[in-house]
Write a protein that holds these residues in place. Structure first.
Motif, short mmCIF file in Angstrom:
data_model
loop_
_atom_site.label_atom_id
_atom_site.label_comp_id
_atom_site.label_asym_id
_atom_site.label_seq_id
_atom_site.Cartn_x
_atom_site.Cartn_y
_atom_site.Cartn_z
N LYS A 1 -1.83 5.59 12.91
CA LYS A 1 -1.85 4.17 12.59
C LYS A 1 -3.06 3.82 11.71
O LYS A 1 -3.97 3.08 12.11
CB LYS A 1 -1.85 3.32 13.86
CG LYS A 1 -0.59 3.50 14.71
CD LYS A 1 -0.60 2.61 15.94
CE LYS A 1 0.68 2.78 16.75
NZ LYS A 1 0.69 1.96 17.99
N PRO A 2 -3.06 4.35 10.50
CA PRO A 2 -4.22 4.14 9.62
C PRO A 2 -4.29 2.70 9.14
O PRO A 2 -3.30 1.97 9.14
CB PRO A 2 -3.93 5.07 8.45
CG PRO A 2 -2.43 5.11 8.37
CD PRO A 2 -1.99 5.09 9.81
N TRP A 3 -5.49 2.31 8.74
CA TRP A 3 -5.66 1.05 8.05
C TRP A 3 -5.07 1.17 6.64
O TRP A 3 -5.21 2.20 5.97
CB TRP A 3 -7.13 0.70 7.90
CG TRP A 3 -7.74 0.05 9.09
CD1 TRP A 3 -7.21 -0.11 10.33
CD2 TRP A 3 -9.06 -0.55 9.13
NE1 TRP A 3 -8.10 -0.76 11.15
CE2 TRP A 3 -9.23 -1.04 10.45
CE3 TRP A 3 -10.08 -0.70 8.21
CZ2 TRP A 3 -10.41 -1.68 10.84
CZ3 TRP A 3 -11.25 -1.34 8.60
CH2 TRP A 3 -11.42 -1.82 9.90
N THR A 4 -4.41 0.10 6.18
CA THR A 4 -4.16 -0.09 4.76
C THR A 4 -5.08 -1.23 4.32
O THR A 4 -5.90 -1.72 5.09
CB THR A 4 -2.70 -0.46 4.50
OG1 THR A 4 -2.42 -1.75 5.08
CG2 THR A 4 -1.75 0.59 5.08
N ASP B 1 1.95 11.45 2.08
CA ASP B 1 2.78 12.16 3.06
C ASP B 1 1.90 13.20 3.75
O ASP B 1 1.78 14.34 3.29
CB ASP B 1 3.96 12.82 2.35
CG ASP B 1 4.91 13.50 3.33
OD1 ASP B 1 4.80 13.22 4.54
OD2 ASP B 1 5.75 14.31 2.88
N LEU C 1 1.09 5.04 0.98
CA LEU C 1 0.44 6.01 1.86
C LEU C 1 0.90 7.42 1.52
O LEU C 1 2.07 7.63 1.19
CB LEU C 1 0.76 5.71 3.33
CG LEU C 1 0.16 4.42 3.89
CD1 LEU C 1 0.68 4.14 5.29
CD2 LEU C 1 -1.37 4.50 3.89
N PHE D 1 -6.70 4.18 4.18
CA PHE D 1 -6.15 4.85 3.01
C PHE D 1 -6.00 3.82 1.90
O PHE D 1 -5.16 2.91 1.99
CB PHE D 1 -4.81 5.50 3.33
CG PHE D 1 -4.95 6.84 3.99
CD1 PHE D 1 -4.99 8.01 3.24
CD2 PHE D 1 -5.07 6.93 5.37
CE1 PHE D 1 -5.14 9.24 3.86
CE2 PHE D 1 -5.22 8.16 6.00
CZ PHE D 1 -5.25 9.32 5.24
N ARG E 1 -0.78 1.78 -4.94
CA ARG E 1 0.17 0.74 -4.61
C ARG E 1 1.58 1.16 -5.04
O ARG E 1 1.74 1.96 -5.97
CB ARG E 1 -0.17 -0.57 -5.32
CG ARG E 1 -1.61 -1.05 -5.16
CD ARG E 1 -1.90 -1.52 -3.75
NE ARG E 1 -1.12 -2.69 -3.36
CZ ARG E 1 -1.22 -3.26 -2.16
NH1 ARG E 1 -2.03 -2.74 -1.24
NH2 ARG E 1 -0.49 -4.33 -1.86
N LEU F 1 0.21 11.23 10.13
CA LEU F 1 -0.33 9.95 9.65
C LEU F 1 0.25 8.76 10.41
O LEU F 1 -0.48 7.83 10.79
CB LEU F 1 -0.06 9.81 8.15
CG LEU F 1 -0.71 8.58 7.49
CD1 LEU F 1 -2.22 8.62 7.66
CD2 LEU F 1 -0.35 8.52 6.01
N ALA G 1 0.84 -1.20 0.00
CA ALA G 1 0.00 0.00 0.00
C ALA G 1 0.87 1.25 0.00
O ALA G 1 1.87 1.33 0.73
CB ALA G 1 -0.91 0.00 1.22
N THR H 1 -5.15 4.43 -1.45
CA THR H 1 -4.70 5.49 -2.35
C THR H 1 -3.59 5.05 -3.28
O THR H 1 -2.76 5.86 -3.69
CB THR H 1 -4.25 6.71 -1.52
OG1 THR H 1 -3.34 6.28 -0.50
CG2 THR H 1 -5.43 7.40 -0.87
#
Length: 474
Positions: free
Chosen positions: A162-165, A154, A152, A267, A271, A158, A150, A269
């Motif tokens: 600790k967002p989900w991927t 900038d 992520l 996120f 690869r 962020l 994934a 967004t």
């Protein structure tokens, strides 16, 4: 220093692509070493295709049942979220790869667990968890089948959030009360569909003007309509400028100054290639880059190095990667056997032509969106003289039997100079099972006049093919 162990082929990555390549090379009589740093079976088996579709299947089945008279009243309650998650866990073998390891052993390939890196031409070092280093050499080919991770953005704060991927979205053991999904592509729409149905209140934030931007515009429109009807909040033309987490709540600040709160934020967004730490610099290539290849999947300028699957950026889909593995495996075997002239012409045995002309894809939302080949915009941009033919799938008798209030659309793109299909898109309940017929028509370059003789069974949804051809013929 321990003496290097020699093989005909060394495969970096034991996901579906690496497994298929190893299988083809072994079938051709070549010795094969497979190197894997995580679970044998790769992203698809544990964090992508299998768990995501296991999450989505109950969602789609309930949606279909609710459209059938005599059945809809029986399925009005909520999904049993824990049962769905347990079902998902079984399809990932509870994140254990024993079965996949046995399969690798069954084809006669040798598995090396650890981090594999190129150490110059035809040479790979494998560093195990205990620090032990094994050196492998390849007589004929090293294949990079390391996939993607994934990507992520900038954004300030962020890392602390600790967002989900995509991995977290497909493996979470709990249902968040609220979920923010950032992105409008396949992962975003499928995970929004799944978690909304499992009980989350989902907000989708899309930078562009719609969902599924790489498909025909009507695909994203119909999926967005259905997500909104299911209760999701879809916001287009917005960007996330900052995120923070406090007391278990994530706050996303948007470019218009507004904020959105949720327990989790996904996120989806894009690869990035997992080529940043595989030793590309030792053979004159840039770490972290996509690897350009010819149609036999051989890396440009390196007659022994192949990049197969996502790492070459041709078509980031599991089934296309497996297709490439079959092509590359055949090409490697032929070259190893000294075949003087490979079949690299269009649709030849050693040419991944479908990557350019006949890529199929299914998005397992409600409604499903399925496509093969080019969109109208892509065909026109490529300079083809084309005509788009559209049909409302609801006008087909089989669609009415499939579901009350069936909503769907079909489009075929006809090359007017050659009278063949360049692309087909279906959107509607159950259309994923229609797309292979389109793929065959495109890959086979079947003339329109011959398709007229391919009679669809009545009453099925596939009768939409007849309606499309009738509309084209006028």
């Amino acid at each position: 220093m321990t003496e290097a162990i020699a093989y005909d082929v060394v495969v970096l990555g034991a996901g579906p692509v690496g497994e298929n390549l190893a299988d083809r090379a072994r079938a051709g009589g070549l010795s094969v070493a497979v190197v894997e740093s995580e679970l044998v079976g790769g992203e698809c088996s544990y964090w992508a295709c299998m768990p995501s579709k296991a999450l989505l299947r109950p969602v789609i089945a309930r949606a279909d049942a609710r459209r059938v008279p005599g059945l809809r009243q029986a399925v009005q309650g909520p999904l049993d979220a824990q049962a769905v998650l347990d079902h998902r866990d079984s399809y990932t073998s509870h994140w254990k790869d024993d079965g996949q390891v046995r399969w690798v052993e069954s084809i006669g390939a040798d598995l090396y667990r650890g981090h594999g890196r190129l150490a110059g031409p035809r040479t790979v070092t494998v560093t195990a968890d205990d620090g032990t280093v094994t050196t492998l050499t390849a007589r004929h080919a090293v294949t990079v089948c390391t996939g993607t991770r994934a990507a992520l953005p900038d954004l300030p704060g962020l890392a602390e959030v600790k967002p989900w991927t995509s991995r977290d979205a497909t493996s979470s053991g709990t249902v968040p009360d609220r979920l923010i999904v950032v992105g409008g592509g396949v992962v975003a729409t499928e995970m929004a569909t799944a978690w909304q149905a499992l009980g989350s209140r989902v907000t989708v934030l899309v930078r562009g003007d719609g969902l599924l931007g790489r498909m025909e515009p009507f695909a994203g429109e119909l999926v967005a309509d259905a997500l909104r009807e299911a209760g999701a909040d879809i916001r287009t033309g917005v960007s996330v400028k900052a995120v923070e987490r406090s007391g278990g709540i994530v706050t996303a600040t948007l470019d218009d100054g507004s904020t959105v709160e949720a327990e989790e934020i996904l996120f989806a967004t894009g690869r990035a290639p997992r080529t940043d730490d595989i030793g590309l610099e030792t053979v004159g290539l840039e770490p972290g880059s996509w690897l350009p290849v010819d149609d036999s999947l051989r890396v440009e300028g390196h007659d022994w190095l192949y990049a197969v699957g996502d790492s070459n950026h041709r078509a980031l889909l599991t089934h296309q990667g497996k297709y490439q593995a079959r092509i590359a495996g055949a090409a490697i075997t032929a070259r190893a056997q000294g075949v003087p002239l490979l079949e690299t012409d269009r649709w030849g045995a050693h040419s991944a032509t479908a990557d350019h002309a006949a890529v199929p894809q299914v998005v397992f939302t409600d409604p499903e969106a399925a496509s093969a080949g080019l969109t109208l915009a892509e065909a026109e941009a490529a300079g083809h003289r084309v005509r788009a033919v559209d049909q409302d799938i609801a006008n087909v008798a089989g669609a009415g039997l499939y579901a009350d209030g069936y909503t769907g659309k079909a489009r075929m793109i006809v090359d007017l100079d050659r009278e063949i299909l360049l692309g087909v898109t279906f959107v509607g309940p159950g259309v994923g099972e229609l797309i292979h017929s389109a793929t065959i028509a495109i890959a086979g370059e079947v003339p329109i006049d011959r398709l007229w003789h391919a009679v669809p069974a009545y009453p099925t949804v596939s009768e939409v093919w007849l309606r499309l051809l009738e509309a084209y013929r006028g």
